[in-house]
Design a protein around this motif. Sequence first.
Motif, PDB file in Angstrom:
ATOM      1  N   ALA A  89       1.544  11.412 -10.170  1.00  0.00           N
ATOM      2  CA  ALA A  89       0.536  12.783 -10.240  1.00  0.00           C
ATOM      3  C   ALA A  89       1.431  13.877 -10.420  1.00  0.00           C
ATOM      4  O   ALA A  89       1.140  14.821 -11.061  1.00  0.00           O
ATOM      5  N   ILE A  90       2.785  13.884  -9.740  1.00  0.00           N
ATOM      6  CA  ILE A  90       3.817  14.945  -9.741  1.00  0.00           C
ATOM      7  C   ILE A  90       4.293  14.811 -11.354  1.00  0.00           C
ATOM      8  O   ILE A  90       4.378  15.990 -11.957  1.00  0.00           O
ATOM      9  N   LYS A 145       0.946  -1.189  -0.111  1.00  0.00           N
ATOM     10  CA  LYS A 145      -0.211  -0.013   0.166  1.00  0.00           C
ATOM     11  C   LYS A 145       0.920   1.210  -0.093  1.00  0.00           C
ATOM     12  O   LYS A 145       0.508   2.350  -0.616  1.00  0.00           O
ATOM     13  N   PHE A 146       2.013   1.357   0.904  1.00  0.00           N
ATOM     14  CA  PHE A 146       2.962   2.254   1.034  1.00  0.00           C
ATOM     15  C   PHE A 146       3.335   2.566  -0.569  1.00  0.00           C
ATOM     16  O   PHE A 146       3.411   3.848  -1.053  1.00  0.00           O
ATOM     17  N   ASN A 148       3.323   5.902  -2.988  1.00  0.00           N
ATOM     18  CA  ASN A 148       4.323   6.695  -3.404  1.00  0.00           C
ATOM     19  C   ASN A 148       4.285   6.565  -4.951  1.00  0.00           C
ATOM     20  O   ASN A 148       4.458   7.786  -5.488  1.00  0.00           O
ATOM     21  N   GLN A 149       4.126   5.748  -5.540  1.00  0.00           N
ATOM     22  CA  GLN A 149       3.874   5.519  -7.173  1.00  0.00           C
ATOM     23  C   GLN A 149       2.989   6.502  -7.650  1.00  0.00           C
ATOM     24  O   GLN A 149       2.919   7.169  -8.645  1.00  0.00           O
TER      25      GLN A 149
END
Length: 179
Positions: A175-176, A164-165, A169-170
């Motif tokens: 999104a960035i 999940k972490f 992060n992905q």
Amino acid sequence: MTETLNREKKQAETAVKGLQTMCKNLTTQKTQLTSDLADLKNQLSAGKISLDEYNRKKTDVERHISDCNAKLTDKQQKLEQKMTELEVIKEKVNYYDVAYVRFDVPEIKVRPPKITERPPRFGNIDDWTKAQNANISEQFHGALNSFGKTVMEAAKNSILGERKFRLLNQRERDAIGAD
């Protein structure tokens, strides 16, 4: 899968390093030839060599410089290709690389196996020993299974949490990157 990718990554890194060394050597050689050309001009102006000798040596040095430029351009193109290939391989390695997750196992109170009956005073003790051994074995296997289930559950929870972490992060990186 990761073993093959790691091997490919190492080969690509070696190729990139070799191409970088070749480019550096060719650049050094080109610089040396350019300084040789300047030395020839100085020798001509000082009268140490004749005009015919100067023209012959100048043509030879310029030919070497053009050969060096052609080789350098070729090696730089190959270097760029290998570097992009290396980046793709690194992304694959990072994608397939196994994440080692540390997890804490909660304290488990395992009762040691115990003898459940007193030995008989008279009669055959072999039957009693077999029964006690079977009982102790059953208790021992029950304790091990309980411990194994607890450890597996803790590992499963840790791995799910790590997944999940990493997914979060992905998604943040995507999104960035989309902005």
